[in-house]
Design an enzyme around this catalytic site. Sequence first.
Site, PDB file in Angstrom:
ATOM      1  N   LYS A  54     121.547 -28.389  77.716  1.00 30.54           N
ATOM      2  CA  LYS A  54     121.372 -29.744  78.142  1.00 30.54           C
ATOM      3  C   LYS A  54     120.097 -29.964  78.484  1.00 30.54           C
ATOM      4  O   LYS A  54     119.683 -31.297  78.156  1.00 30.54           O
ATOM      5  CB  LYS A  54     122.239 -29.648  79.685  1.00 30.54           C
ATOM      6  CG  LYS A  54     124.080 -29.653  79.063  1.00 30.54           C
ATOM      7  CD  LYS A  54     124.857 -29.432  80.448  1.00 30.54           C
ATOM      8  CE  LYS A  54     126.147 -29.380  80.064  1.00 30.54           C
ATOM      9  NZ  LYS A  54     127.073 -29.207  81.241  1.00 30.54           N
ATOM     10  N   GLN A  98     127.194 -27.878  87.727  1.00 31.57           N
ATOM     11  CA  GLN A  98     127.551 -27.303  86.390  1.00 31.57           C
ATOM     12  C   GLN A  98     128.838 -26.346  87.140  1.00 31.57           C
ATOM     13  O   GLN A  98     128.706 -25.711  88.148  1.00 31.57           O
ATOM     14  CB  GLN A  98     126.557 -26.213  85.777  1.00 31.57           C
ATOM     15  CG  GLN A  98     127.181 -25.487  84.785  1.00 31.57           C
ATOM     16  CD  GLN A  98     127.459 -26.289  83.341  1.00 31.57           C
ATOM     17  OE1 GLN A  98     126.876 -27.377  83.384  1.00 31.57           O
ATOM     18  NE2 GLN A  98     128.280 -25.869  82.548  1.00 31.57           N
ATOM     19  N   ASP A 124     129.299 -36.535  84.691  1.00 28.93           N
ATOM     20  CA  ASP A 124     130.421 -36.012  83.906  1.00 28.93           C
ATOM     21  C   ASP A 124     131.717 -36.796  84.236  1.00 28.93           C
ATOM     22  O   ASP A 124     132.794 -36.396  83.521  1.00 28.93           O
ATOM     23  CB  ASP A 124     130.678 -34.691  85.040  1.00 28.93           C
ATOM     24  CG  ASP A 124     129.902 -33.596  84.412  1.00 28.93           C
ATOM     25  OD1 ASP A 124     129.839 -33.502  83.160  1.00 28.93           O
ATOM     26  OD2 ASP A 124     129.737 -32.589  85.161  1.00 28.93           O
TER      27      ASP A 124
HETATM   28  N1  GUN Z   1     131.185 -26.445  82.714  1.00 30.62           N
HETATM   29  C1  GUN Z   1     131.778 -26.262  81.344  1.00 30.62           C
HETATM   30  N2  GUN Z   1     131.812 -27.613  80.966  1.00 30.62           N
HETATM   31  C2  GUN Z   1     131.173 -28.667  81.805  1.00 30.62           C
HETATM   32  C3  GUN Z   1     131.103 -29.714  81.918  1.00 30.62           C
HETATM   33  O1  GUN Z   1     131.378 -30.675  81.064  1.00 30.62           O
HETATM   34  N3  GUN Z   1     130.509 -30.247  83.068  1.00 30.62           N
HETATM   35  C4  GUN Z   1     130.128 -29.481  84.038  1.00 30.62           C
HETATM   36  N4  GUN Z   1     129.710 -30.356  85.080  1.00 30.62           N
HETATM   37  N5  GUN Z   1     130.573 -28.214  84.049  1.00 30.62           N
HETATM   38  C5  GUN Z   1     130.901 -27.651  82.854  1.00 30.62           C
END
Ligand code: GUN
Length: 309
Positions: A54, A98, A124
């Site tokens: 990311k 996350q 998100d």
């Molecule tokens: N952990 C696995 N996928 C995601 C996601 O799309 N967003 C977040 N914040 N954590 C994750």
Amino acid sequence: MPARILDGAAAGAAIRAELKPRVDALHARVGRPPGLGIVLAGHDPGSEIYVRNKLRTAGDAGIRAELIRVAAEAPVGEVLATVAALNARDDIDGILVQSPLPAGMGDDAETRVIDAIDPAKDVDGFTPVNAGLLVQNRPGLVACTPSGVIELLDRSGIEIKGARAVIIGRSDIVGKPMALLLLHRHATVTICHSRTQDLPGVARTADILVAAIGKPAFVTPDFVKPGAVVIDVGINPVSDEARVRAWFPPESPRLAAFARHGTLTVGDVHPAVAEVAGAITPVPGGVGPLTIAMLLANTVRAAEARLRT
Ligand code: GUN
């Protein structure tokens, strides 16, 4: 005839390229790039990889992504304080915490943290405000993986309107928002889960089948109507050689990859489904790149909305 492969890497790259002029225009107008704050608590190996991707992809797109680490042993209050500080910062347009949070932070940690995020910065799409807006088909920030799936279907020329869609998995972050997005596009939608009776039979009614359960190779050919579009959301690391050998034919390059690394990322869909489906997303290189592209798209949208004059 083997299924058409839906190329998520290419679609993700196209979305990022389309974002670039908007990022540049916003940067020129307000004198700073869009800002994304990523909070990572602990050292979950999967999360480390996701977050690294990311950060890199955001930087390539001209978005300033900032990583804030919280110790694995810290109380959830430290994550809440970090989120509060990001909410208050003018140079931060998007906030992502996350998942998963360290188990020691408590069973309700994820909910408490999501509730603390300013919905205007919730890239998100996990806050109750944005989830509620999606239920009512009103503008808001939408969860990245399901909105990425819609982008991939659209960009692949797959008609959603009138299709029968079956989603296996009912999570707040994929299954439920996926169902709503498909419903809003006029699909006839069924959500399946662990208590569904005759799961293969229900799945076989699907023109568009979405697997989002987190179980490697769970969806076998008997789940799939010939010619159906199969979307594999699973990202499952597997290190059991016997299982990997049972799933892939001896000549598969995936077995060679397993031999090199001692582990392999496998989707929720069994490789043999490619012989039955009309179109299918690979793992890796299917839905994953779309998720990151939509995170960046949400960050740009959040920045544009916050900085509207
Ligand atoms: N952990 C696995 N996928 C995601 C996601 O799309 N967003 C977040 N914040 N954590 C994750």
